[in-house]
Write a protein that holds these residues in place. Structure first.
Motif, PDB file in Angstrom:
ATOM      1  N   PRO A 184      40.900  35.656  36.071  1.00  0.00           N
ATOM      2  CA  PRO A 184      42.314  35.942  36.297  1.00  0.00           C
ATOM      3  C   PRO A 184      42.524  37.366  36.835  1.00  0.00           C
ATOM      4  CG  PRO A 184      41.991  34.954  34.136  1.00  0.00           C
ATOM      5  CD  PRO A 184      40.636  35.286  34.656  1.00  0.00           C
ATOM      6  N   ILE A 185      43.484  37.498  37.746  1.00  0.00           N
ATOM      7  CA  ILE A 185      43.816  38.801  38.330  1.00  0.00           C
ATOM      8  C   ILE A 185      45.243  39.166  37.927  1.00  0.00           C
ATOM      9  CG2 ILE A 185      43.983  40.187  40.436  1.00  0.00           C
ATOM     10  CD1 ILE A 185      42.119  38.225  41.792  1.00  0.00           C
ATOM     11  N   TYR A 186      45.385  40.243  37.142  1.00  0.00           N
ATOM     12  CA  TYR A 186      46.704  40.733  36.753  1.00  0.00           C
ATOM     13  C   TYR A 186      47.094  41.882  37.676  1.00  0.00           C
ATOM     14  CZ  TYR A 186      45.707  38.127  32.485  1.00  0.00           C
ATOM     15  OH  TYR A 186      45.399  37.141  31.589  1.00  0.00           O
ATOM     16  N   GLY A 187      48.370  42.244  37.674  1.00  0.00           N
ATOM     17  CA  GLY A 187      48.818  43.302  38.568  1.00  0.00           C
ATOM     18  C   GLY A 187      49.961  44.100  37.993  1.00  0.00           C
ATOM     19  N   LEU A 188      50.424  45.063  38.772  1.00  0.00           N
ATOM     20  CA  LEU A 188      51.511  45.942  38.355  1.00  0.00           C
ATOM     21  C   LEU A 188      52.724  45.850  39.280  1.00  0.00           C
ATOM     22  CD1 LEU A 188      49.385  49.139  37.597  1.00  0.00           C
ATOM     23  CD2 LEU A 188      50.110  47.385  35.984  1.00  0.00           C
ATOM     24  N   TRP A 189      52.543  45.257  40.486  1.00  0.00           N
ATOM     25  CA  TRP A 189      53.627  45.165  41.462  1.00  0.00           C
ATOM     26  C   TRP A 189      53.850  43.722  41.872  1.00  0.00           C
ATOM     27  CZ3 TRP A 189      50.511  49.535  41.497  1.00  0.00           C
ATOM     28  CH2 TRP A 189      51.193  50.766  41.395  1.00  0.00           C
ATOM     29  N   ASP A 190      55.105  43.377  42.113  1.00  0.00           N
ATOM     30  CA  ASP A 190      55.443  41.972  42.380  1.00  0.00           C
ATOM     31  C   ASP A 190      55.060  41.509  43.782  1.00  0.00           C
ATOM     32  OD1 ASP A 190      59.033  42.240  43.108  1.00  0.00           O
ATOM     33  OD2 ASP A 190      57.318  43.346  43.879  1.00  0.00           O
ATOM     34  N   PHE A 191      54.716  42.443  44.706  1.00  0.00           N
ATOM     35  CA  PHE A 191      54.427  41.963  46.057  1.00  0.00           C
ATOM     36  C   PHE A 191      53.070  41.267  46.170  1.00  0.00           C
ATOM     37  CE2 PHE A 191      51.733  45.606  46.690  1.00  0.00           C
ATOM     38  CZ  PHE A 191      52.426  46.729  46.256  1.00  0.00           C
ATOM     39  N   TYR A 192      52.241  41.302  45.112  1.00  0.00           N
ATOM     40  CA  TYR A 192      50.998  40.538  45.147  1.00  0.00           C
ATOM     41  C   TYR A 192      51.184  39.111  44.636  1.00  0.00           C
ATOM     42  CZ  TYR A 192      48.507  44.922  45.987  1.00  0.00           C
ATOM     43  OH  TYR A 192      48.049  46.093  46.531  1.00  0.00           O
ATOM     44  N   LEU A 193      52.380  38.818  44.097  1.00  0.00           N
ATOM     45  CA  LEU A 193      52.656  37.451  43.652  1.00  0.00           C
ATOM     46  C   LEU A 193      52.604  36.488  44.827  1.00  0.00           C
ATOM     47  CD1 LEU A 193      55.546  37.917  41.083  1.00  0.00           C
ATOM     48  CD2 LEU A 193      53.324  36.866  40.615  1.00  0.00           C
ATOM     49  N   ASP A 194      52.260  35.263  44.521  1.00  0.00           N
ATOM     50  CA  ASP A 194      52.173  34.195  45.534  1.00  0.00           C
ATOM     51  C   ASP A 194      50.960  34.335  46.429  1.00  0.00           C
ATOM     52  OD1 ASP A 194      54.638  32.489  47.600  1.00  0.00           O
ATOM     53  OD2 ASP A 194      53.371  31.795  45.971  1.00  0.00           O
ATOM     54  N   TYR A 195      50.092  35.319  46.158  1.00  0.00           N
ATOM     55  CA  TYR A 195      48.846  35.454  46.915  1.00  0.00           C
ATOM     56  C   TYR A 195      47.624  35.322  46.000  1.00  0.00           C
ATOM     57  CZ  TYR A 195      51.863  37.127  50.602  1.00  0.00           C
ATOM     58  OH  TYR A 195      52.848  37.216  51.549  1.00  0.00           O
ATOM     59  N   GLY A 196      47.865  34.888  44.723  1.00  0.00           N
ATOM     60  CA  GLY A 196      46.743  34.668  43.817  1.00  0.00           C
ATOM     61  C   GLY A 196      46.787  35.521  42.561  1.00  0.00           C
ATOM     62  N   MET A 197      47.778  36.425  42.423  1.00  0.00           N
ATOM     63  CA  MET A 197      47.884  37.223  41.206  1.00  0.00           C
ATOM     64  C   MET A 197      48.534  36.385  40.110  1.00  0.00           C
ATOM     65  SD  MET A 197      49.718  40.933  40.646  1.00  0.00           S
ATOM     66  CE  MET A 197      51.383  40.282  40.634  1.00  0.00           C
TER      67      MET A 197
END
Length: 724
Positions: A245-258
């Motif tokens: 699983p890949i977590y993130g801090l910014w919403d612009f990576y959503l819909d690309y696999g985050m």
């Protein structure tokens, strides 16, 4: 009373004046964080007709530094000097710092709103005397809550890998991460990476344990090799090799696999700052608008990634948002009903229009069949040979003129390629042209000489163009062949006529060339006779006489050879030396010029230049121009010394020859006509010379020849393309 009315009128006018807002982004258009902020601001201003928004991008993801920022300041000063803004909005830290530094220079006394600011400190505004001008929205990633979220979602997690870069934002996050990593490193193994190139980073991710590892993707816009990535490119490279699983801090990576997390949202930043902007534009003092110090972050997750790793947030969080979630049964059913209604409506419309459509289609098909028959007759009627082929070079068809040219039935042309009809050298040239055309979708004109089976030789111009199918895909290439054999033969005949027309001058030149060796031979014969009569003739004298005589005879023979070569037409283009051409012409014309009291000087500005073309025809051009200059000078019948100067030089794209004489200008009213056929100012002139010079230089050698008066000189200029 008048003053009061004037004040009211001014206030009324300004109340309806449009508001000018400047949006200054730290980064570039196409960077999703900046784009999402712009979209929210534009959405808020969309219905406000009296607000004009101007957006500028500083592009500091790709280039930064004090020198660059100083240059931007100077550019913006010029760019914005004629604009009066009511408000400035700055996005992210670089634009924030820039606006403070250049406030007096660019935005004096203007209110400034900020958003997306990391590591914000109120004291910084006070230190720079900006507190009365600035307010805005702080951006702050919540690292600790994201760590808590990851451990709650994956309680068996053993290793967390954090991926970051060394950008300004990356360094800011790294500072905040130190305390969090120190706190949680006792619970799990944490590996922080910001010093690998993309290939080694992919290897590292590929080897992670699927069930016991996770990734926290912070930023990656540039790796250690200096290679830049868009936000999509860098994330996709990691996602393509990741099994965790890949977590993130910014919403612009959503819909690309985050998978998601407690995300800093660009949309929320844009929404908040645009609300503040409306307050300022409506007259509220910026000092009365408090800074939003708590970043408007949101828990957002991607259903597809949650499902992929069998993870859930239902029992962990109360408020969250999930994207890409499938509709429940009721929603599916509702959509199905709506779809069925739409389909039935469409079918009813189709039923009523079906008959008309069928009739229209039959008419179109009939017209199309008639058009095909017409096109077929039209093609076969055209005298030019035409063929067309697909992108693989296979012939699809031709007209009657093409089959007659090659004496092949039309049906046997289909399925063949150029090598079945033309020699290998012509076929190879055409294949190269076809490949270039299919790439550029352009047109091409070329020339070829074709030897037919009945020993005929045809000179043909081939014009090619790419044609497209109905779906805009490339169909192939159509070719039109234009037979110019008769035209080429006519021009060659005219060239020979031009040579014959100048034969008188050539014979006079030969007479000049032979005069001296004949005098020399005559003297030697008299000497040998006198020695013989006096009985003083020796063998050495006879041998010397023979040797000297042979030198003169060989010189005279060479003159005849040069004359014969001049008359013989060139059959193909060759590479030849300009210097050699002038030397051979001087062998014929040199003494004639000398006895005509003409001083000839040739200036070679380069060692030796080579020309690609028809050598004998080119020498004819030079001879014609030199001869014309000589004859014009002789017409003056004076003892004055005249000059004939020839300059030869090379430039980037062509070789240039200037032939200049000081025998007097060409009359202004005829200088534009001297290259026309049959135009002459001589009583016994043919009008062939300069016309054929133009044909040889421009038609046969793709060059250019011009004439002009320069002071008291006449200058003929020849430009010839270099051999590529």
């Amino acid at each position: 009373m008048l003053k009061i009315l004037l004040v009211v009128l001014v206030a009324f006018t300004f109340s309806f004046a449009s508001k000018e807002v400047l949006l200054l982004h730290s980064y570039h258009k196409g960077y999703k964080w900046s784009d999402d902020i712009s979209l929210e601001i534009e959405k808020r201003f969309k219905d406000e007709k009296d607000i004009n928004l101007t957006t500028i991008y500083m592009d500091t993801k790709h280039i930064a530094g004090s020198r660059y920022l100083n240059q931007l300041g100077e550019i913006y000063k010029k760019q914005l000097s004629t604009r009066d803004f009511d408000l400035v909005i700055v996005s992210d830290n670089n634009a924030f710092d820039f606006a403070i530094k250049y406030h007096e220079y660019l935005f004096k006394d203007l209110p400034i709103l900020f958003c997306g600011i990391n590591n914000f400190d109120k004291a910084f505004l006070e230190q720079n005397n900006m507190k009365k001008y600035m307010t805005g929205v702080v951006e702050q990633v919540d690292l600790e809550k994201n760590f808590e979220l990851i451990l709650r979602m994956q309680p068996n997690l053993e290793k967390l890998v954090i991926i970051n870069d060394k950008s300004k934002t990356g360094y800011a996050v790294k500072r905040d991460l130190r305390k969090v990593i120190e706190k949680y490193s006792k619970k799990i193994n944490i590996e922080y990476i910001d010093n690998l190139d993309i290939d080694n980073l992919k290897k590292k991710v590929l080897n992670l344990n699927r069930k016991k590892s996770a990734l926290l993707f912070v930023l990656l816009f540039k790796d250690t090799t200096g290679k830049f990535f868009t936000y999509k490119q860098s994330f996709k490279k990691i996602y393509d090799v990741s099994q965790v699983p890949i977590y993130g801090l910014w919403d612009f990576y959503l819909d690309y696999g985050m998978i998601g997390g407690l995300l800093t949202s660009a949309k929320a930043q844009g929404e908040a700052v645009s609300y503040m902007a409306m307050q300022v534009l409506n007259g509220k003092d910026v000092r009365e608008i408090p800074i939003i110090e708590k970043s408007p972050n949101r828990y957002i997750f991607d259903y597809k990634e949650l499902d992929r790793f069998d993870l859930s947030v239902k029992d962990i969080l109360e408020e969250y948002e999930i994207i890409n979630e499938p509709h429940d049964f009721f929603r599916k059913y509702t959509k199905l009903i709506v779809t069925i209604v739409i389909i039935i409506s469409v079918l009813l419309i189709m039923i009523f229009s079906m008959k008309a459509n069928i009739q229209r289609r039959k008419k179109v098909e009939k017209d199309l069949q008639n058009r095909i028959k017409f096109d077929k007759v039209l093609l076969d009627t055209l005298p030019n040979a035409i063929y067309y082929k697909n992108i693989d070079g296979k012939f699809l068809g031709c007209n009657k003129a093409f089959s007659d040219l090659l004496d092949i039935p039309k049906k046997e042309v289909i399925g063949k390629n150029a090598r079945d009809f033309f020699p290998s050298d012509i076929a190879n040239k055409n294949e190269l042209i076809d490949k270039r055309l299919l790439k550029t979708l352009g047109k091409n004109t070329s020339e070829m000489t074709l030897h037919l089976n009945d020993n005929q030789m045809k000179h043909i111009i081939i014009k090619k163009a790419v044609y497209l199918n109905n779906d805009s895909s490339i169909g192939g290439i159509v070719c039109i062949m234009d037979d110019i054999t008769e035209e080429v033969q006519q021009k060659q005949f005219l060239i020979q006529q031009g040579k014959l027309a100048e034969m008188g001058d050539m014979i006079a030149a030969i007479a000049h060339q032979w005069n001296e060796p004949l005098v020399e031979l005559s003297a030697q014969v008299q000497d040998i006779q006198t020695s013989f009569l006096l009985g003083e003739l020796k063998n050495s004298q006879v041998e010397e006489f023979v040797n000297d005589s042979m030198v003169q005879i060989k010189y005279m023979s060479k003159t005849l050879t040069d004359f014969r070569n001049f008359l013989k037409p060139s059959t193909k283009k060759v590479i030849f030396s300009i210097r050699n051409s002038f030397e051979e012409i001087l062998e014929i014309m040199g003494k004639q010029l000398f006895y005509s009291n003409i001083n000839m000087k040739i200036n070679y500005k380069n060692d030796d230049l080579l020309i690609y073309g028809y050598e004998n025809e080119f020498k004819q051009v030079l001879l014609n121009l030199i001869n014309n200059a000589k004859n014009k000078i002789l017409e003056k019948k004076t003892e004055e010394k005249y000059n004939l100067t020839i300059n030869i030089e090379e430039s980037k794209n062509h070789n240039k020859i200037e032939i200049m004489d000081d025998g007097g200008n060409i009359e202004a009213n005829i200088i534009d006509k001297i290259f026309e056929p049959y135009f002459t100012t001589k009583k016994r002139g043919t009008g062939f010379g300069l016309y054929m010079a133009k044909v040889i230089v421009e038609d046969k050698m793709n060059g250019q020849i011009t004439a002009q008066n320069r002071d008291k000189n006449v200058v003929f200029t020849i430009k010839l393309p270099k051999k590529r």
